[in-house]
Write a protein that holds these residues in place. Structure first.
Motif, PDB file in Angstrom:
ATOM      1  N   GLY A  56       0.799  -1.220   0.000  1.00 26.46           N
ATOM      2  CA  GLY A  56       0.000   0.000   0.000  1.00 26.46           C
ATOM      3  C   GLY A  56       0.829   1.265   0.000  1.00 26.46           C
ATOM      4  N   MET A  57       1.856   1.279   0.809  1.00 27.66           N
ATOM      5  CA  MET A  57       2.747   2.441   0.916  1.00 27.66           C
ATOM      6  C   MET A  57       4.048   1.958   1.531  1.00 27.66           C
ATOM      7  SD  MET A  57       1.964   6.048   2.860  1.00 27.66           S
ATOM      8  CE  MET A  57       2.913   7.524   2.485  1.00 27.66           C
ATOM      9  N   HIS A  58       5.137   2.146   0.819  1.00 26.91           N
ATOM     10  CA  HIS A  58       6.430   1.652   1.273  1.00 26.91           C
ATOM     11  C   HIS A  58       6.811   2.301   2.599  1.00 26.91           C
ATOM     12  CE1 HIS A  58      10.764   0.672   1.120  1.00 26.91           C
ATOM     13  NE2 HIS A  58      10.390  -0.300   0.303  1.00 26.91           N
ATOM     14  N   GLY A  59       7.539   1.560   3.420  1.00 28.61           N
ATOM     15  CA  GLY A  59       7.975   2.100   4.700  1.00 28.61           C
ATOM     16  C   GLY A  59       8.802   3.362   4.564  1.00 28.61           C
ATOM     17  N   ASP A  60       9.585   3.462   3.489  1.00 24.57           N
ATOM     18  CA  ASP A  60      10.357   4.680   3.254  1.00 24.57           C
ATOM     19  C   ASP A  60       9.431   5.889   3.116  1.00 24.57           C
ATOM     20  OD1 ASP A  60      12.537   3.025   3.246  1.00 24.57           O
ATOM     21  OD2 ASP A  60      13.028   3.292   1.127  1.00 24.57           O
ATOM     22  N   ALA A  61       8.340   5.695   2.364  1.00 17.40           N
ATOM     23  CA  ALA A  61       7.392   6.790   2.153  1.00 17.40           C
ATOM     24  C   ALA A  61       6.670   7.149   3.446  1.00 17.40           C
ATOM     25  CB  ALA A  61       6.382   6.406   1.072  1.00 17.40           C
ATOM     26  N   VAL A  62       6.333   6.123   4.251  1.00 20.65           N
ATOM     27  CA  VAL A  62       5.699   6.385   5.546  1.00 20.65           C
ATOM     28  C   VAL A  62       6.624   7.230   6.419  1.00 20.65           C
ATOM     29  CG1 VAL A  62       4.854   5.346   7.687  1.00 20.65           C
ATOM     30  CG2 VAL A  62       4.309   4.284   5.488  1.00 20.65           C
ATOM     31  N   CYS A  63       7.889   6.845   6.469  1.00 21.73           N
ATOM     32  CA  CYS A  63       8.858   7.576   7.280  1.00 21.73           C
ATOM     33  C   CYS A  63       8.995   9.015   6.791  1.00 21.73           C
ATOM     34  CB  CYS A  63      10.207   6.856   7.235  1.00 21.73           C
ATOM     35  SG  CYS A  63      11.413   7.483   8.415  1.00 21.73           S
ATOM     36  N   SER A  64       9.082   9.202   5.485  1.00 20.76           N
ATOM     37  CA  SER A  64       9.223  10.540   4.924  1.00 20.76           C
ATOM     38  C   SER A  64       8.004  11.408   5.245  1.00 20.76           C
ATOM     39  CB  SER A  64       9.415  10.459   3.407  1.00 20.76           C
ATOM     40  OG  SER A  64      10.621   9.807   3.085  1.00 20.76           O
ATOM     41  N   GLU A  65       6.794  10.813   5.155  1.00 17.68           N
ATOM     42  CA  GLU A  65       5.568  11.556   5.460  1.00 17.68           C
ATOM     43  C   GLU A  65       5.530  11.973   6.925  1.00 17.68           C
ATOM     44  OE1 GLU A  65       3.038  12.659   3.678  1.00 17.68           O
ATOM     45  OE2 GLU A  65       3.776  11.928   1.752  1.00 17.68           O
ATOM     46  N   LEU A  66       5.993  11.091   7.806  1.00 23.80           N
ATOM     47  CA  LEU A  66       6.007  11.420   9.231  1.00 23.80           C
ATOM     48  C   LEU A  66       6.945  12.599   9.513  1.00 23.80           C
ATOM     49  CD1 LEU A  66       6.078   7.842  10.804  1.00 23.80           C
ATOM     50  CD2 LEU A  66       4.161   9.446  10.766  1.00 23.80           C
ATOM     51  N   ILE A  67       8.114  12.571   8.881  1.00 26.83           N
ATOM     52  CA  ILE A  67       9.070  13.658   9.069  1.00 26.83           C
ATOM     53  C   ILE A  67       8.491  14.957   8.538  1.00 26.83           C
ATOM     54  CG2 ILE A  67      11.364  14.531   8.468  1.00 26.83           C
ATOM     55  CD1 ILE A  67      11.346  12.187  10.465  1.00 26.83           C
ATOM     56  N   ALA A  68       7.877  14.907   7.355  1.00 25.96           N
ATOM     57  CA  ALA A  68       7.301  16.105   6.741  1.00 25.96           C
ATOM     58  C   ALA A  68       6.182  16.695   7.597  1.00 25.96           C
ATOM     59  CB  ALA A  68       6.777  15.778   5.349  1.00 25.96           C
TER      60      ALA A  68
END
Length: 217
Positions: A56-68
């Motif tokens: 659904g959403m790669h962990g890298d993208a999840v991490c980046s969204e959290l930081i943003a």
């Protein structure tokens, strides 16, 4: 201490959750990237255990969204890959720590505990108040020479109150920090836990009820 585990392998996710709960942590679980991100943005987690390869959403993208989004939770990234390049990539995205699979469970618990002590704000490994000593790393507590046999929720409440350094902590905040998302916001769980904790701490009393503001040490 409240932890979110985001892992698509349901058996592993539940195994990790059970182990963390036995280590006196409140744990929520998500099985894909979008659900993990939504939960992380809705709740105040101390640590997020985040698998890198999520549907659904790669962990890298999840991490980046959290930081943003300015999320303050500490992120421990898990991955089946263990190359130096993967490590650099994961930490470069904003993860606070990185653990390759398979891992030894005591190592995971130690890493999660260490990250939680660096959470918002940083909590020292040993919390003191008079003759009350709480070791957040070993998850032990004593008053004077008397060890305290505390249930996980009792330990969590005591830890949050001590870390508040005299600030009155509302019951709603205690519920959000120590219980998982299954907790009923209208329950008397906090009041009951405070009562049991007071009984175990003994005299002189250290937990004060502050009218309309919560509890403090």
């Amino acid at each position: 201490m409240r932890v979110l585990v985001v892992e698509d392998d349901e058996e592993m996710a539940r195994t990790v959750a059970v182990g963390l709960r036995r280590a006196q942590m409140a744990v929520d679980v998500a099985f894909d990237g979008p659900d993990g991100l939504e939960r992380a943005l809705c709740h105040d987690y101390d640590v997020i255990v985040l698998d890198r390869d999520l549907p659904g959403m790669h962990g890298d993208a999840v991490c980046s969204e959290l930081i943003a989004a300015g999320n303050r939770s500490r992120v421990l990234m898990l991955t089946a890959a263990a190359t130096a390049e993967d490590l650099v990539d994961g930490l470069g995205l904003g993860a606070d720590d990185y653990l390759p699979k398979p891992f030894d469970f005591p190592v995971l618990i130690a890493r999660v505990g260490a990250l939680a002590r660096r959470a918002h704000p940083a909590v020292p490994p040993v919390l003191l108040h008079g003759d009350l000593v709480v070791d957040t790393a070993r998850r032990t507590a004593r008053r004077g020479e008397r060890p305290l046999e505390l249930a996980p929720k009792e330990f969590g409440v005591l830890e949050v109150l001590l870390a508040a350094e005299g600030r009155a902590v509302p019951a709603e905040e205690l519920l959000g920090r120590v219980w998982d998302e299954a907790a009923d916001p209208f329950t008397s769980a906090v009041k009951i836990t405070i009562s049991r904790l007071r009984a175990k701490l003994g005299n002189p009393p250290v937990i004060e009820t502050v009218a309309k503001r919560g509890y403090r040490i």
